[in-house]
Design a protein around this motif. Structure first.
Motif, short mmCIF file in Angstrom:
data_model
loop_
_atom_site.label_atom_id
_atom_site.label_comp_id
_atom_site.label_asym_id
_atom_site.label_seq_id
_atom_site.Cartn_x
_atom_site.Cartn_y
_atom_site.Cartn_z
N LEU A 112 0.84 -1.20 0.00
CA LEU A 112 0.00 0.00 0.00
C LEU A 112 0.87 1.25 0.00
O LEU A 112 0.65 2.18 -0.77
CB LEU A 112 -0.91 -0.02 1.23
CG LEU A 112 -2.03 1.00 1.21
CD1 LEU A 112 -3.11 0.57 0.24
CD2 LEU A 112 -2.62 1.17 2.60
N ASP A 125 2.50 1.68 -3.37
CA ASP A 125 1.54 2.15 -4.37
C ASP A 125 1.22 3.62 -4.13
O ASP A 125 1.08 4.39 -5.08
CB ASP A 125 0.25 1.33 -4.30
CG ASP A 125 0.37 0.02 -5.03
OD1 ASP A 125 1.42 -0.18 -5.66
OD2 ASP A 125 -0.55 -0.79 -4.96
N TRP A 165 1.90 6.64 -6.66
CA TRP A 165 0.84 7.51 -7.12
C TRP A 165 1.21 8.97 -6.88
O TRP A 165 0.91 9.84 -7.70
CB TRP A 165 -0.44 7.14 -6.39
CG TRP A 165 -1.59 7.98 -6.79
CD1 TRP A 165 -2.38 7.82 -7.90
CD2 TRP A 165 -2.09 9.12 -6.09
NE1 TRP A 165 -3.33 8.80 -7.92
CE2 TRP A 165 -3.19 9.61 -6.84
CE3 TRP A 165 -1.74 9.78 -4.92
CZ2 TRP A 165 -3.92 10.72 -6.44
CZ3 TRP A 165 -2.46 10.88 -4.54
CH2 TRP A 165 -3.54 11.34 -5.29
N THR A 176 -5.38 3.47 -13.79
CA THR A 176 -4.75 3.32 -12.47
C THR A 176 -5.77 2.84 -11.45
O THR A 176 -5.49 1.93 -10.67
CB THR A 176 -4.19 4.69 -12.03
OG1 THR A 176 -3.56 5.31 -13.14
CG2 THR A 176 -3.23 4.54 -10.89
N ARG A 211 -6.61 -0.80 -12.00
CA ARG A 211 -5.54 -1.68 -11.50
C ARG A 211 -5.61 -1.74 -9.98
O ARG A 211 -5.44 -2.80 -9.39
CB ARG A 211 -4.14 -1.18 -11.91
CG ARG A 211 -3.80 -1.20 -13.37
CD ARG A 211 -3.56 -2.49 -14.05
NE ARG A 211 -2.87 -3.56 -13.40
CZ ARG A 211 -2.20 -4.48 -14.06
NH1 ARG A 211 -2.03 -4.38 -15.35
NH2 ARG A 211 -1.67 -5.50 -13.44
N GLY A 212 -5.83 -0.58 -9.37
CA GLY A 212 -5.93 -0.54 -7.92
C GLY A 212 -7.08 -1.39 -7.42
O GLY A 212 -6.92 -2.21 -6.50
N LYS A 269 -6.38 -5.00 -7.53
CA LYS A 269 -5.52 -5.43 -6.43
C LYS A 269 -6.33 -5.57 -5.15
O LYS A 269 -6.17 -6.55 -4.40
CB LYS A 269 -4.40 -4.41 -6.20
CG LYS A 269 -3.21 -4.61 -7.10
CD LYS A 269 -2.12 -3.62 -6.74
CE LYS A 269 -1.06 -3.60 -7.83
NZ LYS A 269 -0.15 -2.48 -7.67
#
Lengths: 842, 842
Positions: A782, A785, A789, B667, B670-671, B674
């Motif tokens: 997390l 990511d 971002w 994005t 994809r998030g 996940k």
């Protein structure tokens, strides 16, 4: 079938000339020019001359790959001479080669290149073909390649808001002594606008000149300085430049990791006296009798004798280690790629240059050859010698894309799995308690010896695996050079990685875990009992293994393979020439003739591979060895200058290759950092004692401290339950009769309803360990990511700059257009003359 | 400060004209040409005319953003009129606007554009500014934008090896009836080579013409057909084209998911009779007395009464569900992006077109305005009205990049967290057992009502959250339009996602878990006891909630918001005009005047948002509701045609915007995928009974079957241990005296040494659940990485094609060059004349 088969290549251009401008030899014949002294040599091809008389004819069908465009627009730079030599042996037809050379040269001539031949003049058996690319040809190709060139137009680069700018200024001043003495590397506020080369717009293009690399790069005495990446890139091409930029950034990033690692280690040293569990182990009053460590020969022992190991373990297994593992997981997962992107893209050498360029992939000559062979075979009778191979190729090319890759991975994994099994059994044998009366003092010695043996196996197997990977990839016949390289790298990486990490994984996760329990030990190969770790000792053994692997691998590979072997090769190459003439020759030899004796450039893959395995060592098991980053840092500081020296003085100049990134290596790095997260989670959860300590403290401890933890981790065993024949020979070794001994596990005591079953604590701690893994993995993911971002793909400065450049270009051309109209009116339609044409300066 | 403030924009070009070529009105005045009937209208700007007499002067400082290049090279297309209206209210200076318009028009004229003004002719209060871009201007801009255009040169596209080609041919025949009747969409073997537009190379550029969209796209009767993506892209621009391409591929990908989901559901239906645990629950002979479900009012009950729930639960909680969760996790994680990339890139419309184009980000006008304001403030005295705001802006622009984003995320998360807490407490209140005598029959009704109430809250809150997100983002003053949009989307997404998923997460992971145990229940707000799930009933409640949320949200949002609201707005807009003149006007109105009454294009974000929330529903909780993909599929088939109708008939034509991908939505997808992996892992591990069943089967079952499983999951409670005042009022309800009742938990029985503590089974099952999560998550991640690696970023076909195109371009120009030389020699230096110039065809 490849150009490399009938020529050896090396690139030779204005740059090398410019570098040695001051020491220009007096004899004009030694200048890098054609005989006429006017046309500069841009490129030299060498070939072997053996039977110049024979003129047998051969069909020209096999010249499929001689088409000019491939060699011309982007020569095959990273072809491996070993491979070439191998195939050379396969079909060695000298005449055929001469004919092919002629055809090839004809094609070059058609493209507008000018050539001069020089056969066996001074060095017998070697022919040189000097190539001059006239200015028009260069321009045409530059335009087709959309090469970005700096223009006369300059503009100011703003560094964001005033605060950011001030910080930048400050950093610039602080790091000033670390910058190499190359003007261009300084952060400049004024930049040249760059624009894809176009003959129509040539009046704006500017040609830059260069300075000297040797002093400011390839020297150990300036190890603390940044590298002059811009120069490296210009001289060796983008691919090599990228490697050194990457290496530099990686080394720089190792500094914080090394510092934190040393602090963690020092913290462990400082707190060893306050650590309750090791104090309890060392406390004589806790009169704990442990069960024997081996059958028959060993006897009961006092826990206090494990005092030393327990204290040493604390150095690597404390709260700070956990913090460090999280730190390094994050470091590996995003700090690294983050700084990588940032630094590379922001460094002045890269801005707006090859930022969006698109690397092509050429069809591989071997592939084309075998497709041709296959189609020939279809037409005629199957008289091909290499039957099995051909069938294999046909199969390969007929099968859909995914399947061959799947097969290849299966084969690789099968090899890895087989070798892992074999190695684990060797490890088991090494660690089996075969010595009947051994003392804990000898223990460390034995472990160290085992680790060294392992290291030697690793180094030998590394070479074997490299060969296997190459063989497997050749069998596959990938379609393009790029895919050949990628597949080879991937397989080599998997094999070498498995090779280096198998013993470590064994020590971290298997040793001391599958031993059974007193009275019901697990035996392998008949009667060998799996060896236990010393009390809290598995982590320490892991440490020793990591330490020796890292130090040893780096020392041996650096010194022996990287320095020794190339020197040896150079000596061998020079010994071919008669020793008497040698000195004499040295004086009169042309630059390109001297360069002939340098080693060929064999690609960057070995360098990358070494670094990536190191990166694995640094991140994957860092939880058990906090000094790893420090070792890596020390190694890399040497490595950079070593590689630099090699490139500048030992190797022929590689052909410049455009590259937009480090390719598959980046994928592997990302993969490794993902693996590192999960492995570190497991190391902390299962190898270290952190979770049991926490669970004890918050669930079982009567007073919320760790007092009593050691007792809690030890289960009871009634000595009357020993299997017959396994009880110790000397039961009275300690001086008293033992009825109940202790062992390290969470099992029910003999007097419970379910004796020796895993206890409730065992399952609770297991659940806690697993929960830790889930939390650790997902938190790190997390966080990474989140940071991914936060940081845009293209840093803001760059995107603003691109925007600005685009607007400036438009404005420039708008102005130019108006000017043109005006000039047309007053009768002067010609564009501005060229500023400079380097080849006419001579 | 934006162009939108003093103009409303709509784009009007050759294409719309071409589309309606057949029904060209007879009066030439209605043609889309200037008054002279020659110059075509390319662009129409509209503005409000109110006080044409006033001529107060205003400083021109604020025209910072009027620079021609921004509006000219890429007009701001997706600006939201709501926002514009808001700011319009803030500084509404009509005269100022007129002056700005004049300056803006002057800039346009300088750029070479030709204009014609039409003020309040037929529609009072509205002025039109018609713009014609001459051919030379178009060419210049196309060159600056490096627009890729098809050339005359054609070449064959090979579809890989013969097998692949045959499969392609077969697929083409099978899907032929599904293709829209648009010639271009068919897979063609011959393609036009495309090349960046260049005036010097204009002789090779070809201009294409177009066909009709309405019949082949925006019609419900052709719902089974593919969309004519190429046409959509050409007419509406790349951004809109990408949305529909994406929607189409997503819908197509839902088909297998829906099929598998239905099969899984049917499997559950078919095996409900063979399911041992539910058989055991329903077996009258297992005379199990359960503890009361609430204090005092409830009494003991027989497990057999939960038979219905147990059987219903099996529909959603069986082995197939686990398989389906894995399937959908993989589907969401890689099949989706994979097919997305493939389809989009391979579809003929996209090949080589905007494949590598690079979208710019314009500085946002609001940002520039406030930077200017800030600098003005520094120079002069601080007389700005919006004090707080200005300080905020200054802070924002001064702070380093990362910090503001961090702050923003904190605020968003704080809101989400607060609302989640509030919602959970409402959920708790709804689920609290307040009715003293309730029957299990009423239960389902109560749950359904609760779900519907939730749905209504979700829909209302959605609108509120949209406003909050917008407000937060405006407060931030992002630097560019792109970053404004991205931040807005991100915040809206987080809020809406939390909104839609809070009740589901509560049901899946919290309900029935924090209830304590008989004799020691957990009470909230004094005396309210947390409600238990019915036996194995939590999963079913989750199902009901998901079902109602999905169906309800889609029905209401589709029908009410997407069809109803735009119609209403259109009616309102037309009501402004006098009703009498309306019909009369309709006959004489120009095309652009009619279009003035259409709704403005407000961007694609609402459409994307809806789809992405749906994607979340489909993937994140799919383990508990296998029919979700089916519902989504049905919705999307309607959605595509609905959106198409809206775009073709209800909205003004959006300005074509270049886009290389779907940006931040990718994005987010994809998030989400996940998140889906980890959530599904937890749903299977903790919400379903799979792991307890497996653990029982392999660790505790005497015969290796599930017989006895129900008994194993129930702990014992001695009724004498009830807290005083909580024992049931009617203890003899069942007709006999109860001494020990059962409850669903793994705790030690009252007669053990540690009564009511979590038992060894509890910890073992917890460990197994956690281990499952780790294994599931990492296996799915590994599989997806593996497939990512197998599938290259750029599909092979594309990379071969790019290579081929490049070589062809080079060859073409080489030939051209030789031809030129030849022509130069014979005295004809002029390039070939243009093939066609559309605007001169009229």
């Amino acid at each position: 079938m490849h150009i490399i088969l009938f020529y050896e290549l090396f690139f030779f251009s204005q740059l090398r000339k410019a570098q040695q401008g001051n020491e220009r030899p007096k004899d004009p014949k030694l200048w890098p020019y054609f005989q006429d002294g006017l046309r500069r040599i841009d490129y030299v091809l060498t070939y072997h001359v053996q039977k110049p008389q024979s003129t047998r004819k051969q069909s020209s069908k096999s010249c499929l790959c001689c088409k000019f465009r491939r060699e011309q627009s982007n020569p095959p730079a990273h072809e491996d001479p070993e491979l070439a030599a191998q195939e050379q042996r396969l079909d060695y037809h000298d005449d055929d080669q001469r004919l092919r050379r002629e055809e090839f040269e004809e094609n070059l001539r058609e493209m507008g290149l000018e050539m001069e031949r020089e056969e066996g003049n001074k060095i017998p058996g070697v022919g040189f073909l000097k190539i001059h690319a006239p200015w028009e040809v260069l321009c045409r190709e530059a335009e087709f390649m959309k090469l970005k060139m700096p223009t006369f137009k300059k503009y100011e680069v703003s560094h964001g808001s005033s605060i950011v700018e001030k910080v930048n200024m400050f950093m610039q001043k602080v790091t000033a002594p670390l910058q190499p003495n190359v003007g261009e590397n300084r952060m400049e506020n004024v930049k040249h606008l760059s624009y894809p080369f176009s003959r129509e717009k040539m009046y704006v293009i500017l040609i830059l000149s260069l300075q000297i690399l040797y002093e400011e790069w390839a020297s150990y005495s300036i190890f603390y300085k940044y590298q002059p990446i811009g120069l490296i890139r210009k001289y060796f091409g983008e691919k090599v430049g990228l490697y050194f930029a990457w290496l530099g950034v990686y080394t720089q990033m190792l500094i914080p990791a090394a510092i934190v690692g040393v602090i963690v280690f020092l913290y462990g040293c400082a707190t060893v006296e306050d650590n309750i569990p090791s104090m309890e182990v060392c406390d004589e009053r806790n009169n704990i009798t442990m069960c024997p460590m081996c059958d028959r020969a060993c006897s009961y022992w006092k826990l206090v004798t494990a005092c030393g190991t327990a204290r040493a373990s604390h150095l690597f297994d404390n709260a700070a280690t956990v913090f460090f593992a999280i730190f390094m997981a994050l470091w590996g997962h995003y700090l690294f790629p983050l700084f990588f992107t940032f630094k590379l893209v922001l460094s002045p050498a890269y801005v707006g240059n090859c930022f969006l360029c698109f690397s092509q992939s050429h069809p591989r000559a071997e592939y084309e050859f075998h497709v041709m062979k296959k189609s020939l075979k279809k037409e005629q009778s199957p008289k091909v010698a290499h039957h099995a191979l051909t069938i294999c190729y046909i199969l390969q090319t007929e099968l859909p894309i995914g399947f061959t890759q799947f097969l290849e991975i299966c084969v690789t994994l099968a090899i890895v799995f087989g070798v892992v099994l074999y190695r684990v059994s060797i490890m088991t044998a090494l660690h089996m308690s075969s010595t009947p009366t051994f003392r804990t003092n000898i223990r460390a010695t034995v472990k160290t010896t085992a680790a060294i043996i392992n290291l030697i196996i690793i180094i030998i197997m590394d070479e074997v695996y490299g060969a296997i990977a190459r063989w497997l990839t050749i069998m596959e016949v990938p379609k393009t050079d790029k895919s050949f390289e990628e597949r080879l790298i991937f397989k080599t990486f998997i094999l070498k990685f498995a090779n280096a990490f198998t013993p470590i994984v064994y020590l971290a996760f298997f040793r001391g875990r599958i031993i059974g329990r007193p009275g019901k030990y697990i035996y392998v190969m008949g009667s060998y009992r799996m060896e236990e770790c010393a009390h809290a000792g598995c982590l320490m053994e892991l440490c020793i293994q990591l330490c020796i692997t890292m130090l040893g691998k780096q020392l041996i590979q650096n010194n022996l393979f990287e320095i020794g072997v190339p020197k040896l090769k150079k000596m061998l190459r020079q010994r071919k020439i008669d020793k008497k003439h040698q000195e004499e020759l040295n004086k009169t030899l042309h630059r390109h003739e001297k360069d002939h004796f340098l080693g060929p450039f064999v690609g960057l893959n070995p360098e990358y591979m070494e670094m990536i395995i190191q990166f694995g060592m640094v991140t994957v098991f860092v939880a058990s060895f906090p000094l790893a980053p420090l070792f890596a840092l020390l190694n890399n500081i040497i490595e950079i200058r070593l590689d630099a020296k090699k490139f500048v003085t030992e190797l022929r100049r590689p052909i410049a290759v455009r590259a937009k990134d480090i390719g598959i290596w980046y994928t592997l790095l990302r993969g490794l950092s993902k693996v590192a997260v999960i492995v570190n989670a497991f190391v902390i959860a299962f190898t270290s004692d952190l979770i049991p300590r926490l669970v004890y403290q918050y669930m079982y401890s009567p007073d919320g401290t760790l007092h009593g933890f050691v007792n809690h981790t030890l289960s009871y065993f009634n000595v009357s339950h020993f299997q017959p024949g396994t009880e110790p020979m000397e039961p009275m070794h300690l001086g008293y009769k033992v009825e109940v001994c202790r062992y390290k596990d969470y099992r029910d005591p003999p007097w419970s309803a379910t004796p020796y079953e895993f206890s409730r604590e065992f399952w609770a701690i297991l659940a806690a360990r697993l929960a830790f893994v889930i939390v650790f993995q997902n938190v790190v993911m997390l966080m990474s990511d989140f940071v991914d971002w936060l940081i845009p793909d293209i840093p803001k400065d760059i995107s603003i700059q691109i925007h600005k450049e685009r607007n400036l270009i438009v404005e420039l051309f708008m102005k130019q257009e108006r000017g043109k109209k005006y000039r047309n009116t007053i009768g002067d339609p010609s564009p501005q003359p060229l500023r400079s044409r380097p080849s006419s300066q001579a």
